[in-house]
Design a protein around this motif. Structure first.
Motif, mmCIF file in Angstrom:
data_model
loop_
_atom_site.group_PDB
_atom_site.id
_atom_site.type_symbol
_atom_site.label_atom_id
_atom_site.label_comp_id
_atom_site.label_asym_id
_atom_site.label_seq_id
_atom_site.Cartn_x
_atom_site.Cartn_y
_atom_site.Cartn_z
ATOM 1 N N ARG A 323 53.295 33.043 34.958
ATOM 2 C CA ARG A 323 53.649 33.055 36.379
ATOM 3 C C ARG A 323 52.597 33.798 37.183
ATOM 4 N N ARG A 324 52.151 34.952 36.655
ATOM 5 C CA ARG A 324 51.156 35.738 37.388
ATOM 6 C C ARG A 324 49.845 34.964 37.545
ATOM 7 N N ILE A 325 49.506 34.226 36.498
ATOM 8 C CA ILE A 325 48.261 33.442 36.575
ATOM 9 C C ILE A 325 48.400 32.321 37.609
ATOM 10 N N PHE A 326 49.524 31.621 37.552
ATOM 11 C CA PHE A 326 49.707 30.524 38.514
ATOM 12 C C PHE A 326 49.759 31.046 39.949
ATOM 13 N N PHE A 332 45.588 31.132 46.510
ATOM 14 C CA PHE A 332 44.346 30.575 47.076
ATOM 15 C C PHE A 332 44.455 29.062 47.287
ATOM 16 N N GLN A 333 45.675 28.580 47.372
ATOM 17 C CA GLN A 333 45.963 27.165 47.694
ATOM 18 C C GLN A 333 45.071 26.201 46.917
ATOM 19 N N THR A 334 44.999 26.458 45.624
ATOM 20 C CA THR A 334 44.168 25.603 44.762
ATOM 21 C C THR A 334 45.072 24.928 43.743
ATOM 22 N N GLU A 362 40.294 37.784 40.736
ATOM 23 C CA GLU A 362 41.674 38.230 40.480
ATOM 24 C C GLU A 362 42.061 38.068 39.015
ATOM 25 N N LEU A 363 41.670 36.917 38.441
ATOM 26 C CA LEU A 363 42.070 36.665 37.051
ATOM 27 C C LEU A 363 41.411 37.651 36.102
ATOM 28 N N GLU A 364 40.211 38.099 36.459
ATOM 29 C CA GLU A 364 39.506 39.024 35.575
ATOM 30 C C GLU A 364 40.284 40.322 35.371
ATOM 31 N N GLY A 365 41.236 40.570 36.280
ATOM 32 C CA GLY A 365 42.112 41.726 36.098
ATOM 33 C C GLY A 365 43.017 41.590 34.882
ATOM 34 N N TYR A 366 43.291 40.327 34.484
ATOM 35 C CA TYR A 366 44.227 40.121 33.355
ATOM 36 C C TYR A 366 43.560 39.627 32.103
#
Ligand code: ADP
Ligand code: ASP
Ligand code: MG
Length: 444
Positions: A323-326, A332-334, A362-366
């Motif tokens: 969910r966090r990834i999506f 970012f409306q992608t 943002e994803l690099e945080g996870y």
């Protein structure tokens, strides 16, 4: 009421405009005719926009003169009556002067949309004038008066319907209306577009808005083929497609249809016919909700795909992680096209990379992120294609081409594979041979 849309090649020369006239006058039914710009003109306007962006006034002048000459030459040959011819050319000059004026302004999104939609404006003006001059009564409608599309993905059909009905009510004496494809107005009332190839979508939006009996899309080929005829030999037209099949093929790259063409007409069950301007008797393709035959129908390819691998040792599949990834993509409306998962990694694809940097940050945080660009999705489509006994053969591709991802079973109607774009044509050809030229007997 029927809606007929004619694409760039269909309106791209004097000879072809005469063909279109013959198609329109073959019966007396009420029609709205949606026209594209003459072939090559929208690309020329894209180049003009580059000139505007760089403030290259010489190039702007050259470009606009070329555009005026191209259209003036058409008027010269189309219109015999000297007075009518000169009148039409005067109107053309006025439009070119307007374009000069717009081109002298600072480049902006609004200037972009205003300029790029002129191709349709010029062509419909000339075509309507030609029909009138040859005794075919018609009314030229300005699409900017009714194509109010707040959201391209989800147009408000009722709003368009109310506006177009108002315009039609003012012109009830006519049964033939000519209008421009591609152009529309946004929430703020500014001119914008339905994206490249968008005239198909104009036609189905108008069709849905007016509850038309059918929408005909006239182009330069005899219907939707089972594979991309630009790259593969021995393709053939498909006589019937369901809305689902056509929507998948259009979204995944079948150039003959704008990706969103069928969505406005599905709920209203308005058939869409794909017809050939150069061979009007050919059967073409009928798109409707009727399933004529289950199983494999066609293959298409969509380029410009970016694959993103998201790898994490921290319980990627644990509750809440996906969910966090999506959410990042949502923020970012992608939109995501394909997705595959394992316990520690997800691979997914996007085609809109305008926010890629933000997404990656943002994803690099996870997780650890790997990006691979220049990929193509090859889409194998048909109602219940996953149950088609021939479909297994597609996996033989693994012997020859490095396949980056496979999506099977997400829907019954679509199997997708992701390959490097340099392998797209060999993949399309291989699949054509395996899936269509050595068909075992029937399906499902
Ligand atoms: P128009 O200018 O009439 O809108 P397009 O160029 O947008 O025409 O679409 C027609 C072209 O789409 C065909 O000439 C053909 O080369 C290409 N095309 C790509 N895939 C397919 C397909 N599966 N079936 C038919 N045509 C296709
Ligand atoms: N003229 C526009 C384009 O070339 C729209 C269209 O033809 O559908 O993209
Ligand atoms: Mg097109």
């Amino acid at each position: 009421m029927k809606i007929l849309k004619f694409g760039g090649t269909s309106v791209g020369s004097v000879e072809n405009l005469n063909r279109v006239k013959a198609i329109l006058t073959a019966d007396q039914e009420e029609k709205i005719v949606v026209c594209s710009a003459m072939s090559g003109v929208t690309d020329q306007l894209v180049r003009l926009l580059e000139n505007i962006r760089f403030g290259d006034t010489d190039a702007i002048t050259r470009n606009l003169h070329r555009l005026e000459n191209k259209h003036a030459d058409v008027i010269d040959v189309l219109i015999e009556d000297l007075e009518v011819r000169n009148k039409l050319k005067d109107g053309l000059s006025i439009m070119i002067t307007e374009m000069f004026e717009i081109s002298s302004q600072q480049y902006s999104e609004e200037i972009n949309s205003k300029i790029i939609t002129y191709g349709e404006t010029l062509l419909t003006y000339i075509f309507s004038g030609f029909l009138s001059a040859t005794g075919v009564h018609n009314v030229l409608l300005d699409a900017k008066e009714f194509m109010y599309v707040d959201s391209i993905e989800n147009p408000n059909i009722e709003k368009v319907g109310k506006k177009i009905n108002k315009v039609l009510d003012k012109n009830i004496e006519s049964s033939l209306y000519i209008t421009q494809g591609f152009v529309c107005k946004n929430k703020e009332g500014q001119i914008t577009t339905l994206k490249r190839g968008g005239s198909d979508y104009t036609a189905t939006i108008i069709g849905a808005a007016l509850h038309a009996s059918e929408v005909q899309i006239w182009t330069d080929i005899d219907g939707l083929h089972n594979n991309d005829p630009r790259y593969v030999e021995q393709t053939y037209p498909i006589s019937h497609l369901t809305y689902n099949e056509a929507a998948e093929l259009a979204y995944f790259g079948a150039k003959i249809l704008h990706p969103q063409t069928v969505s406005p007409v599905v709920d209203k069950d308005i058939p869409v016919l794909l017809k050939n301007t150069f061979d009007p008797e050919a059967q073409g393709t009928v798109i409707s909700n009727r399933i004529h035959k289950k199983g494999l129908k066609a293959i298409s390819a969509k380029d410009g795909i970016t694959a993103i691998k998201i790898k994490s040792n921290r319980m990627l599949m644990a509750h809440g992680y996906l969910r966090r990834i999506f959410e990042v993509f949502d923020n970012f409306q992608t939109s995501i096209d394909m997705i595959t998962t394992s316990e520690i990694a997800i691979s997914l694809t996007i085609d809109d990379t305008s926010n890629l940097d933000h997404i990656v940050r943002e994803l690099e945080g996870y997780a650890e992120i790997t990006i691979e660009q220049d990929h193509s999705i090859i889409c194998i489509v048909g109602e219940s294609v996953i149950n088609d006994r021939n479909s297994y053969k597609l996996f033989e591709i693994l012997n020859y081409i490095p396949v980056r991802m496979v999506s099977y079973g997400g829907s019954n109607n679509n199997i997708s594979i992701l390959v490097d774009t340099k392998d797209k044509i060999p993949t399309l050809r291989f699949l054509n041979e395996k899936l269509f030229q050595t068909q075992e007997e029937a399906v499902v």
